[in-house]
Write a protein that holds these residues in place. Structure first.
Motif, PDB file in Angstrom:
ATOM      1  N   SER A  15       0.829  -1.210   0.000  1.00  0.00           N
ATOM      2  CA  SER A  15       0.000   0.000   0.000  1.00  0.00           C
ATOM      3  C   SER A  15       0.866   1.265   0.000  1.00  0.00           C
ATOM      4  O   SER A  15       0.479   2.270  -0.569  1.00  0.00           O
ATOM      5  CB  SER A  15      -0.923   0.009   1.217  1.00  0.00           C
ATOM      6  N   THR A  44       0.011  -0.450  -4.519  1.00  0.00           N
ATOM      7  CA  THR A  44      -1.319  -0.943  -4.880  1.00  0.00           C
ATOM      8  C   THR A  44      -2.254   0.219  -5.190  1.00  0.00           C
ATOM      9  O   THR A  44      -2.063   1.337  -4.699  1.00  0.00           O
ATOM     10  CB  THR A  44      -1.958  -1.727  -3.720  1.00  0.00           C
ATOM     11  N   ASN A  47      -5.177  -2.111  -1.447  1.00  0.00           N
ATOM     12  CA  ASN A  47      -4.873  -3.437  -0.920  1.00  0.00           C
ATOM     13  C   ASN A  47      -6.156  -4.265  -0.931  1.00  0.00           C
ATOM     14  O   ASN A  47      -7.178  -3.820  -0.421  1.00  0.00           O
ATOM     15  CB  ASN A  47      -4.329  -3.279   0.506  1.00  0.00           C
ATOM     16  N   GLU A  80      -0.328  -1.455 -10.860  1.00  0.00           N
ATOM     17  CA  GLU A  80      -1.543  -1.734 -10.085  1.00  0.00           C
ATOM     18  C   GLU A  80      -2.414  -0.488  -9.944  1.00  0.00           C
ATOM     19  O   GLU A  80      -3.641  -0.586  -9.970  1.00  0.00           O
ATOM     20  CB  GLU A  80      -1.207  -2.321  -8.719  1.00  0.00           C
ATOM     21  N   THR A  89      -1.782 -10.127  -6.253  1.00  0.00           N
ATOM     22  CA  THR A  89      -0.352 -10.268  -6.507  1.00  0.00           C
ATOM     23  C   THR A  89      -0.090 -11.239  -7.660  1.00  0.00           C
ATOM     24  O   THR A  89       0.823 -11.024  -8.461  1.00  0.00           O
ATOM     25  CB  THR A  89       0.363 -10.732  -5.221  1.00  0.00           C
TER      26      THR A  89
END
Length: 176
Positions: A15, A44, A47, A80, A89
């Protein structure tokens, strides 16, 4: 392109809410001990195990790039974030495997408790060497991981501690 001609990398996702010197210490140690050409940091969008971030995606990306700017072999990638949704992931690994030989996946010890709940965990586990950064208060139990290396990192700091401090300070400012 043959796999042996690809750059060998480690992925370090998270994060980074916010990025801090603990993250920097993990990267410094990884660059010392892992046989890699490059380390790719992947903030990310959100998350998959959280419902909100304290900092915006733009702020987290900017701060993460600033933190790792001094490192020649570190790239901060917005893959991401560009997905605009929580990204497992396994999906990120598949994306980077098209361009690199992804040998390592760096995680914090706090992730181990529920690691088997990660999307496509068995596939992930068969693909990479897990690099687990020690974290105060978390035991490293690696019986679920096929192949694991431990990163000895000394910084006792977490994004949660920083957010809690920021929240506390902002509520004090509002009261004054």
């Amino acid at each position: 392109m043959f796999k042996e001609n690809l750059e060998t990398i480690a992925l370090f996702g998270g994060s980074f809410d916010p990025p801090h010197f603990g993250h920097k210490s993990v990267v410094e140690e990884a660059l010392k001990v892992l046989a890699i050409d490059k380390l790719i940091v992947v903030p990310t969008f959100l998350n998959p195990f959280k419902i909100v971030s304290y900092f915006t995606t733009e702020e987290r990306l900017r701060l993460t790039k600033e933190l790792f700017k001094p490192f020649d072999r570190v790239v901060v990638d917005d893959y991401e974030i560009e997905e605009q949704k929580p990204t497992p992931t396994a999906q990120t690994l598949k994306y980077f495997q098209k361009q690199y030989s992804v040998k390592y996946l760096i995680i914090g010890a706090d992730n181990l408790e529920h690691i088997e709940k990660w999307y496509e965990f068995d596939w992930l586990n068969s693909q990479i060497i897990w690099v687990v950064a020690r974290r105060k208060g978390y035991k490293i139990k690696s019986n679920k991981l096929r192949n694991v290396k431990i990163l000895e990192v000394e910084v006792d700091l977490s994004s949660t501690q920083i957010r809690n401090k920021l929240t506390k300070e902002s509520s004090i400012d509002e009261q004054q």
